[in-house]
Design a protein around this motif. Structure first.
Motif, short mmCIF file in Angstrom:
data_model
loop_
_atom_site.label_atom_id
_atom_site.label_comp_id
_atom_site.label_asym_id
_atom_site.label_seq_id
_atom_site.Cartn_x
_atom_site.Cartn_y
_atom_site.Cartn_z
N ILE A 55 0.83 -1.20 0.00
CA ILE A 55 0.00 0.00 0.00
C ILE A 55 0.86 1.25 0.00
CG2 ILE A 55 -1.55 1.37 1.48
CD1 ILE A 55 -3.01 -1.24 2.13
N SER A 56 1.91 1.28 0.80
CA SER A 56 2.69 2.50 0.97
C SER A 56 3.58 2.83 -0.21
CB SER A 56 3.54 2.41 2.23
OG SER A 56 4.54 1.43 2.10
N THR A 57 3.69 1.92 -1.18
CA THR A 57 4.46 2.20 -2.40
C THR A 57 3.59 2.28 -3.65
OG1 THR A 57 4.91 -0.16 -2.71
CG2 THR A 57 6.56 1.13 -1.49
N GLY A 58 2.27 2.05 -3.51
CA GLY A 58 1.40 2.11 -4.68
C GLY A 58 1.49 0.88 -5.56
N THR A 59 1.80 -0.28 -4.98
CA THR A 59 1.86 -1.52 -5.74
C THR A 59 0.47 -1.84 -6.32
OG1 THR A 59 3.70 -2.38 -4.45
CG2 THR A 59 2.28 -4.00 -5.51
N GLU B 81 14.20 -4.05 -11.67
CA GLU B 81 12.99 -3.59 -12.35
C GLU B 81 12.83 -2.08 -12.25
OE1 GLU B 81 8.13 -4.36 -12.38
OE2 GLU B 81 9.40 -5.39 -10.91
N MET B 82 12.35 -1.53 -13.36
CA MET B 82 11.94 -0.13 -13.43
C MET B 82 10.51 -0.11 -13.99
SD MET B 82 13.74 2.99 -15.55
CE MET B 82 13.50 2.18 -17.14
N GLU B 83 9.68 0.78 -13.49
CA GLU B 83 8.30 0.83 -13.97
C GLU B 83 7.82 2.26 -14.02
OE1 GLU B 83 5.23 -1.97 -12.39
OE2 GLU B 83 4.27 -0.13 -11.71
N HIS B 84 7.10 2.61 -15.09
CA HIS B 84 6.54 3.95 -15.21
C HIS B 84 5.04 3.88 -15.49
CE1 HIS B 84 10.69 5.27 -15.36
NE2 HIS B 84 10.25 6.49 -15.19
N GLN B 85 4.34 4.84 -14.91
CA GLN B 85 2.90 5.00 -15.14
C GLN B 85 2.73 6.18 -16.09
OE1 GLN B 85 2.26 2.41 -13.59
NE2 GLN B 85 3.73 2.43 -11.91
N SER C 93 0.49 9.45 -5.40
CA SER C 93 0.29 8.32 -6.31
C SER C 93 0.64 8.71 -7.74
CB SER C 93 -1.15 7.85 -6.26
OG SER C 93 -1.42 6.94 -7.32
N PRO C 94 1.42 7.90 -8.44
CA PRO C 94 1.69 8.18 -9.86
C PRO C 94 0.47 7.99 -10.75
CG PRO C 94 2.68 6.10 -9.21
CD PRO C 94 2.16 6.73 -7.95
N PHE C 95 -0.63 7.53 -10.17
CA PHE C 95 -1.87 7.35 -10.92
C PHE C 95 -2.84 8.51 -10.73
CE2 PHE C 95 -0.32 3.16 -9.50
CZ PHE C 95 -0.02 2.60 -10.74
N ASN C 96 -2.44 9.58 -10.04
CA ASN C 96 -3.40 10.64 -9.73
C ASN C 96 -3.60 11.64 -10.86
OD1 ASN C 96 -1.23 12.43 -9.51
ND2 ASN C 96 -1.23 12.43 -7.28
N ASN C 97 -3.04 11.35 -12.02
CA ASN C 97 -3.33 12.17 -13.21
C ASN C 97 -4.43 11.56 -14.06
OD1 ASN C 97 -1.78 14.42 -12.92
ND2 ASN C 97 -0.06 13.68 -14.14
N HIS D 202 7.19 4.17 -10.53
CA HIS D 202 6.77 3.45 -9.33
C HIS D 202 7.82 3.76 -8.26
CE1 HIS D 202 5.87 0.21 -6.58
NE2 HIS D 202 5.00 -0.37 -7.40
N TRP D 203 7.37 4.13 -7.07
CA TRP D 203 8.28 4.56 -6.01
C TRP D 203 9.25 3.47 -5.57
CZ3 TRP D 203 8.83 9.52 -5.16
CH2 TRP D 203 7.74 10.39 -5.39
N ALA D 204 8.86 2.21 -5.66
CA ALA D 204 9.69 1.13 -5.15
C ALA D 204 10.58 0.50 -6.21
CB ALA D 204 8.82 0.05 -4.51
#
Length: 427
Positions: free
Chosen positions: A114-118, A292-296, A337-341, A376-378
């Motif tokens: 939860i705290s990393t937005g998984t 791993e690297m991940e972008h929203q 959250s990277p999803f807040n757009n 993604h923060w993590a």
């Protein structure tokens, strides 16, 4: 105190905490917290960033006393924050409940996820942070507070995706659903056809995602859809883990084989199905270690970004061993959250842990950012304080909440203190 060694799941982040402790009671936890100037909490170590790194106290909360309590209406539950998703989903299933969504692995702690937005995948489903509606937190002085949308609201809003910077989550109120079953289907599909049908697929299935090797022109499409009640499958994963591990070891020794082996893998790809309880079908075995690297990204930019990064890999003949993972996630209103757009396409880039990844990830990160991506923060990224301020309109509100809850920066390690300009950034 004696020094202890800790490393994350991939082995790329190491630390020497002064003490590693697994308290069994809140009283023991409070005593530990008040005795140390620097405190971080770790779960399964599935973060690829130094979120858990500390030379102070490192806490594990999986043995903390207590079990979940389900609300009378069956729509929510207070769950131990340190429980793994594997343990929690099994416990819920045995009592007739499921989480609304999950990702493709389940060893992470509830609080860590939860705290990393998984997140998992689903056009109408948010990250796991969106299912949290209340927290019981231990603050830096050992006191315990509760926050929700109607009580300690600013603390709650910051805590929804907090990176562990405000306090230690003890229990979390989460949304739950009546237990459901899922049917999983995998098939190979040409990338051009997949892109053309993507919106149709996203509307048809509750969960849809795909994996795309950079040197293959076909992708592996995976769909999950609710189905009738059925027993657990004998197969515990969506892929042949042993065969993939052998492939990774081969390309690590002989990188020039990367392209040809990826095309061969896709030629041999066969359709497959699994059916069973949701908590069994969501996760799969992922034992081959990777970075791993991940972008929203805004959903409309997803395929363009993926095509651009794949074209670059092919042009430079880079030995990128893993396929890209492409998912959909609903937008939310969470401060950090990277999803807040709004609705996002989520693109994950992996590399076998025994192969070079830093320079490749740095170049790919620039491409994803050019397409509106937020990391993604993590997972691996190079964000600095100025980037956070630019990308997140609520960054100042989040920072203020952190300073109010933990003015001395007890819960901020050097990397996070630097990223958010919190407390003492030198130790």
């Amino acid at each position: 105190m004696t020094a202890n060694s800790w490393e994350n799941w991939s082995g790329s982040v190491q630390a020497q905490p002064a003490q590693i402790a697994s308290p069994r009671s809140e009283a023991e936890l409070a005593q530990l917290v008040t005795q140390h100037d620097k405190v971080r909490v770790t779960g399964a170590g599935h973060s690829f960033m130094p979120l858990c790194e500390t030379d102070g106290l490192l806490l594990r909360l999986d043995n903390l006393e207590g079990e979940p309590t389900i609300a009378e209406d069956g729509k929510s539950a207070w769950a131990p924050a340190g429980w793994s998703l594997a343990k929690l989903t099994q416990w819920l299933w045995d009592r007739g409940y499921s989480l609304p969504n999950q990702g493709d692995v389940n060893p992470q702690s509830l609080a860590g996820a939860i705290s990393t937005g998984t997140h998992g995948t689903g056009a109408d489903l948010g990250s796991l942070a969106t299912i949290a509606s209340g927290f019981r937190l231990m603050l830096a002085d050992g006191s315990v507070v509760e926050c929700s949308p109607t009580g300690n609201e600013s603390l709650f809003q910051a805590q929804r995706l907090s990176l562990g910077l405000l306090g230690i989550a003890i229990t979390i109120k989460i949304d739950i659903l009546p237990a459901y079953h899922l049917e999983e289907h995998l098939e190979a599909i040409p990338m051009d056809a997949l892109e053309e049908r993507w919106d149709e697929l996203a509307g048809e299935y509750r969960h849809v995602e795909f994996w795309a090797f950079p040197y293959a022109d076909t992708a592996i499409l995976k769909t999950l859809q609710p189905c009738d009640e059925c027993p657990s499958p004998t197969k515990t994963t969506d892929m042949d883990e042993k065969a993939f591990a052998l492939y990774c070891k081969t390309v690590a020794r002989m990188p020039k084989l990367t392209a040809s082996l990826q095309r061969q893998i896709m030629k041999q790809m066969k359709s497959s199905e699994r059916r069973g309880p949701a908590y069994v079908i969501f996760p799969s075995d992922r034992n081959t270690r990777f970075e791993e690297m991940e972008h929203q990204l805004p959903r409309a930019n997803g395929f363009a970004a993926l095509r651009t990064v794949i074209d670059w890999i092919r042009r430079e003949k880079l030995p990128v061993s893993f396929p890209f993972e492409y998912r959909l996630v609903a937008g939310d209103d969470i401060w950090m959250s990277p999803f807040n757009n709004g609705p996002c396409a989520s693109i994950s880039m992996h590399q076998y842990a025994k192969m070079a990844w830093r320079d490749i990830f740095a170049e790919a990160e620039a491409i994803f950012r050019d397409h509106g991506g937020r990391p993604h923060w993590a997972k691996r990224h190079t964000l600095a304080f100025d980037d956070v301020q630019r990308l997140y309109p609520k960054a100042d509100a989040f920072r203020s909440a952190c300073l109010a809850a933990d003015p001395d920066g007890k819960f901020a390690n050097p990397a996070l203190a630097e990223l958010f300009q919190l407390g003492d950034r030198s130790s």
